[in-house]
Design an enzyme around this catalytic site. Sequence first.
Site, PDB file in Angstrom:
ATOM      1  N   ASP A   1     104.200   0.050  33.339  1.00  0.00           N
ATOM      2  CA  ASP A   1     102.920   0.849  33.863  1.00  0.00           C
ATOM      3  C   ASP A   1     102.791   0.754  35.095  1.00  0.00           C
ATOM      4  O   ASP A   1     102.198  -0.134  35.648  1.00  0.00           O
ATOM      5  CB  ASP A   1     101.693   0.186  32.991  1.00  0.00           C
TER       6      ASP A   1
ATOM      7  N   ASP B   1      97.343  -3.178  31.531  1.00  0.00           N
ATOM      8  CA  ASP B   1      98.520  -2.625  32.246  1.00  0.00           C
ATOM      9  C   ASP B   1      99.979  -3.195  31.340  1.00  0.00           C
ATOM     10  O   ASP B   1     100.736  -2.456  31.072  1.00  0.00           O
ATOM     11  CB  ASP B   1      98.770  -3.269  33.627  1.00  0.00           C
TER      12      ASP B   1
ATOM     13  N   GLU C   1     105.423   5.835  31.152  1.00  0.00           N
ATOM     14  CA  GLU C   1     104.614   6.947  30.995  1.00  0.00           C
ATOM     15  C   GLU C   1     104.690   7.826  32.039  1.00  0.00           C
ATOM     16  O   GLU C   1     104.694   7.720  33.093  1.00  0.00           O
ATOM     17  CB  GLU C   1     103.151   6.513  30.947  1.00  0.00           C
TER      18      GLU C   1
END
Lengths: 157, 157
Positions: free
Chosen positions: B7, B139, B66
């Site tokens: 993340d 996270d 992501e």
Amino acid sequence: MLIIGIDPGSRRIGYGLIEKTACKINLITAGILRIKAKNDPSALVETKNHFLALIKKYRPTVLAIEKLYFAKNQKTAMAVAESRGVIIFLAKESGLIVREFSPSVVKAGITGYGSADKKAVAKMVKIILNQPELQVIDDVSDALAAAILASQKVFSS
Amino acid sequence: MLIIGIDPGSRRIGYGLIEKTACKINLITAGILRIKAKNDPSALVETKNHFLALIKKYRPTVLAIEKLYFAKNQKTAMAVAESRGVIIFLAKESGLIVREFSPSVVKAGITGYGSADKKAVAKMVKIILNQPELQVIDDVSDALAAAILASQKVFSS
């Protein structure tokens, strides 16, 4: 002292190398790095290869690069920021001094006017470098403008 | 096969390493990489040092990360994108397979619902990994969720 200016992009990266001597600024070379990779991870590796080749060939002391501000296309903005991150990271790791300027600071530093258009910036770049015949497309002009500004800042500080 | 989920962030980077075996997914390790550098160029170099140390220690095959979409704080968004660019670049250059997912695809893949909140994602991460006692802050949870999704995609494709 050699300064490399970079106008970051995900598929086109403008670059300009200038030499600052005691009394003037000389153009060494300028152009566009074209990234052919189709996907972003490969494009970042290709960006590294092109950028490190330039660094190794010319051995500049300073990287000058514009800060990014975006609104329109977020997807493009992210890809450009990723490319910019890789370039700054490689420059820092290669021992270069990294100078970041907002676009308006570059425009004001080169033309005296923070909202100057690209044409005015290109015109001043040609005058400052004493290269009236130089074909400066946008990416190259912005890269050279950042390098010129850094040459002033480095020597005045 | 080992998969590392990341993340990305400019000062906090969540990570999670999972192992996919024939019949289940095991948690290997997870946590936060904290970047102490004050300025962005140094932070990118520190990001590299932390990330490569993880890669060298665990030798994962896949990076799951992501995609970024932003609206609120453009300055922060750019710094995160730069950090993300460095991580993807290093992963690709280290020979990892890079899998990028939009946040909604990760949420849908883990919880069945593309607009699930962080709490639901964290809950499902703990269930899938069979780690009811795991303390998953945001996270870390997002990093593990991306890794879990990649483990499904890698094996189903």
